[in-house]
Design a protein around this motif. Sequence first.
Motif, PDB file in Angstrom:
ATOM      1  N   PHE A 417      51.141  33.034  39.418  1.00 19.58           N
ATOM      2  CA  PHE A 417      50.841  34.021  40.446  1.00 19.58           C
ATOM      3  C   PHE A 417      49.512  33.664  41.107  1.00 19.58           C
ATOM      4  N   ASN A 418      49.381  34.089  42.387  1.00 19.95           N
ATOM      5  CA  ASN A 418      48.135  33.847  43.103  1.00 19.95           C
ATOM      6  C   ASN A 418      47.400  35.159  43.337  1.00 19.95           C
ATOM      7  N   ARG A 419      46.379  35.108  44.178  1.00 14.08           N
ATOM      8  CA  ARG A 419      45.551  36.301  44.407  1.00 14.08           C
ATOM      9  C   ARG A 419      46.340  37.437  45.061  1.00 14.08           C
ATOM     10  N   GLU A 420      47.327  37.110  45.852  1.00 14.96           N
ATOM     11  CA  GLU A 420      48.135  38.155  46.480  1.00 14.96           C
ATOM     12  C   GLU A 420      48.835  39.001  45.430  1.00 14.96           C
ATOM     13  N   MET A 421      49.395  38.342  44.399  1.00 13.69           N
ATOM     14  CA  MET A 421      50.012  39.096  43.312  1.00 13.69           C
ATOM     15  C   MET A 421      48.972  39.926  42.563  1.00 13.69           C
ATOM     16  N   LEU A 422      47.785  39.381  42.385  1.00 10.07           N
ATOM     17  CA  LEU A 422      46.713  40.146  41.739  1.00 10.07           C
ATOM     18  C   LEU A 422      46.413  41.406  42.538  1.00 10.07           C
ATOM     19  N   ASN A 423      46.332  41.281  43.860  1.00  9.97           N
ATOM     20  CA  ASN A 423      46.061  42.448  44.704  1.00  9.97           C
ATOM     21  C   ASN A 423      47.164  43.493  44.576  1.00  9.97           C
ATOM     22  N   GLN A 424      48.415  43.041  44.429  1.00  9.55           N
ATOM     23  CA  GLN A 424      49.531  43.976  44.320  1.00  9.55           C
ATOM     24  C   GLN A 424      49.549  44.693  42.976  1.00  9.55           C
ATOM     25  N   ARG A 425      49.199  43.988  41.918  1.00  9.48           N
ATOM     26  CA  ARG A 425      49.304  44.552  40.565  1.00  9.48           C
ATOM     27  C   ARG A 425      48.040  45.257  40.090  1.00  9.48           C
ATOM     28  N   GLU A 427      45.796  47.525  41.229  1.00  9.64           N
ATOM     29  CA  GLU A 427      45.566  48.975  41.321  1.00  9.64           C
ATOM     30  C   GLU A 427      46.340  49.731  40.243  1.00  9.64           C
ATOM     31  N   ASN A 428      47.597  49.367  40.039  1.00 13.65           N
ATOM     32  CA  ASN A 428      48.406  50.039  39.016  1.00 13.65           C
ATOM     33  C   ASN A 428      47.872  49.769  37.617  1.00 13.65           C
ATOM     34  N   MET A 429      47.433  48.544  37.354  1.00 10.18           N
ATOM     35  CA  MET A 429      46.908  48.218  36.021  1.00 10.18           C
ATOM     36  C   MET A 429      45.631  49.010  35.726  1.00 10.18           C
ATOM     37  N   GLY A 530      34.824  32.977  30.120  1.00  4.41           N
ATOM     38  CA  GLY A 530      34.013  34.182  30.200  1.00  4.41           C
ATOM     39  C   GLY A 530      34.895  35.401  30.012  1.00  4.41           C
ATOM     40  N   ILE A 531      34.454  36.357  29.187  1.00  2.00           N
ATOM     41  CA  ILE A 531      35.282  37.514  28.820  1.00  2.00           C
ATOM     42  C   ILE A 531      34.510  38.794  29.099  1.00  2.00           C
ATOM     43  N   ALA A 532      35.221  39.800  29.634  1.00  7.88           N
ATOM     44  CA  ALA A 532      34.626  41.126  29.856  1.00  7.88           C
ATOM     45  C   ALA A 532      35.697  42.176  29.651  1.00  7.88           C
ATOM     46  N   GLU A 533      35.351  43.190  28.868  1.00  5.39           N
ATOM     47  CA  GLU A 533      36.243  44.348  28.719  1.00  5.39           C
ATOM     48  C   GLU A 533      35.847  45.401  29.740  1.00  5.39           C
ATOM     49  N   ARG A 534      36.800  45.937  30.463  1.00  7.97           N
ATOM     50  CA  ARG A 534      36.527  46.877  31.542  1.00  7.97           C
ATOM     51  C   ARG A 534      36.184  48.247  30.994  1.00  7.97           C
ATOM     52  N   ALA A 535      35.102  48.835  31.546  1.00 11.19           N
ATOM     53  CA  ALA A 535      34.772  50.221  31.238  1.00 11.19           C
ATOM     54  C   ALA A 535      35.650  51.145  32.077  1.00 11.19           C
ATOM     55  N   THR A 536      35.912  52.336  31.548  1.00 11.98           N
ATOM     56  CA  THR A 536      36.758  53.295  32.258  1.00 11.98           C
ATOM     57  C   THR A 536      36.177  53.609  33.631  1.00 11.98           C
ATOM     58  N   GLY A 537      36.997  53.450  34.674  1.00 11.61           N
ATOM     59  CA  GLY A 537      36.557  53.743  36.030  1.00 11.61           C
ATOM     60  C   GLY A 537      35.790  52.622  36.700  1.00 11.61           C
ATOM     61  N   GLU A 538      35.566  51.523  36.005  1.00 12.60           N
ATOM     62  CA  GLU A 538      34.775  50.428  36.578  1.00 12.60           C
ATOM     63  C   GLU A 538      35.553  49.750  37.710  1.00 12.60           C
ATOM     64  N   GLU A 539      34.851  49.469  38.804  1.00 10.86           N
ATOM     65  CA  GLU A 539      35.467  48.786  39.924  1.00 10.86           C
ATOM     66  C   GLU A 539      35.765  47.339  39.552  1.00 10.86           C
ATOM     67  N   PHE A 540      36.775  46.764  40.225  1.00  9.28           N
ATOM     68  CA  PHE A 540      37.163  45.391  39.892  1.00  9.28           C
ATOM     69  C   PHE A 540      36.044  44.408  40.186  1.00  9.28           C
ATOM     70  N   ALA A 541      35.315  44.624  41.292  1.00  6.65           N
ATOM     71  CA  ALA A 541      34.257  43.695  41.653  1.00  6.65           C
ATOM     72  C   ALA A 541      33.192  43.612  40.554  1.00  6.65           C
TER      73      ALA A 541
END
Length: 713
Positions: A417-425, A427-429, A530-541
Amino acid sequence: MKNHWGGWSLQTKLSSCIIAVSLFIMATASLWFYDAVKNLRHAERIAEINACAEPFFNAIEALSFERGRSNVVLAAEAPISEQNREFIRGRRIQADSYLLMGEERLRRIDAALAERLLAEYKQFQLLQNQLDKQIQLPLAQRNPVIREEWIRQSTDFIFFIRDIIDSMGRRERTLGVFDIYHQFQLNCVEFRLFSGYSASVLTAAIANGQPLSPEDHREYLESRAKADYLWQQIHNDSADFNDPILEETLLRVYHKYYQVYRPMQTEILSQLLLKAVPKESGERLAAHSVPAFDSIFDLIAAINRETRTYVEQMTHKADFDFRIALSQFLLTFFFVAFFLIYFRTRLFAPLGRIVEGLQNILNGQQISGLETDVQRGDEIGLLARGTLALQEKVSEERRLLQLHERLATTDRLTGLFNREMLNQRLENMLAHADRYREPLSMILFDLDHFKTVNDTWGHPVGDEVLVQTAQTVKSVIRGADLLIRFGGEEFLILMPNTMEAGAVAAAEKIRGRLAETSHPSAGIVTASFGIAERATGEEFADWYKAADDALYQAKKTGRNCTVCHGSLRSSITPLRLQWVPEWNSGHPEIDAQHRLLIEMANEYFNVALNPQAKSDGALSLLTNLRRELATHFDFEERILEQIGYPKVEEHRRIHRELLRKAATLNESYQSGEVKLSSFVSFLVDDVVVGHMLQEDQLYYPLTREKFGSQHLI
């Protein structure tokens, strides 16, 4: 207009049908008259049933208060007070009056059921007589069996009355408004019974002057859970009524019970689980229970008023329909007959087939059954032919769209998959992780010295390295993980329901696999992670920057390694587990054993990930680790039995499974079936992350409370 019937337009045919049917419109009165008579009788029976149910609902209210207060008195040390005596006596008089009224009305509906009610009530009165004798005595002289029998038989008798109400409602079951009102009342009754019983358990324990027993605690939780479930059902059903008065009554119940009484109940429960509480607490609890529970019966009374209004409206409508039905008797009969014969065969059935064909087009299926319809010369034939033409066009457009979507979301070189698929998936994730509070980790990695590969061997060789890397990573990750070629030699993996430690284990597994893969021309090409666990509500950027910073640190450290951004950050190769304060259980010996196991695991990781390590040394470390695991598990199980951990048997089973798996890995390694790196996944995923950081965490509140908090830092 053509002069033969088959060539007429559908509109003309419909007009002719309307004219023809109008000649027979008087036939409709037959069904209307029948429905009017039936509805009138139905309304009268519902009115009779509702009138019979009203005193039974009032009787349940009085019996519920008598049941709860009597249970408290039976648990108290002293004989019954004058205040409680008058309270019980008043409720009993109310119950007697309402039961006799209900029995008289029930006899006109079902004499056999009325006789059974009288028999059950006589048995219940015998129990009341025994109760009256017992509550005159001090606690030490009372028969403990009486209290158990009182709760059981009084509850059974109340539910027997509830079942009578339910059985009467079922006699006129129509799945209409009355059934909704009737079931709503029954739900309110059960909510009152379960909430009242949970309150009675607490008040009785307070009156007894003892902490709440485990058995009573279990019954309390079960009753409260059932009450909460019923309240949720009541709240959901109330939306169907759209009645301001009912809504106001619901809010009053919620305020008096959930906002005033329940917090007080919870506060006293937390004290009562540890020790006896002053009787003043019980008096305060009892004082607030009466308005709380009275508000529930106010809710029942409100819905009962709505039911009466509905019955009156239904009776009025039935009477009105009865008066006008005779004038339209023949009209209804012939209209229905003609409608069923003509419109079904000439309009509805063909349209149904066409609609089914359109639905098949939407679902990507082939159309069938329109062979006859396409031969017709009217609008039905035109629709059928258009449907077939539409299928051909949609099929071609769907094929082109699928091809376009696949090309738009897939990297042509690697097939990832490329970045377009990332953009599609994405928000739901992110929304799913926030909604269900699930961890979500990101692995960001790129190939080390990839520019050198391109400069030395050329871009075709570099492309081969990228393709092989993609295939290698896909063979390692889970099906739920999202692997993206993010750009150039940089790849991104999103791992749902995975904490940082799990992502570390996955990254190390990928890193090790890449380090073992030799490309035909370029040889071994390693990667940095490089690894990062996302905090709740954290923006993707922000989340991506955290992983990118970790990847930069990995490059800066020396490449071919894994760096975490979070509290479990690991910036060395191979992976090393580091103890953090949150892992302390409160028991000094258990924590010492946990620390020792982690240090031994780290020592083994160094050997397992060292290509020059000798197998004898690895086997020696593994043997020691298995021995320490067995010693620790045995000691931990004895501590859990000592503190009364309820899931000790399940914990023991998990221990045995981990030891069995370690033994199997040991045998497989000695026979050459697996490599040393297989133990890395077992130690991180199964022992540390899966067991120490999840299963062991479940008993930490008990050990911390039992052995103090001085060991938590």
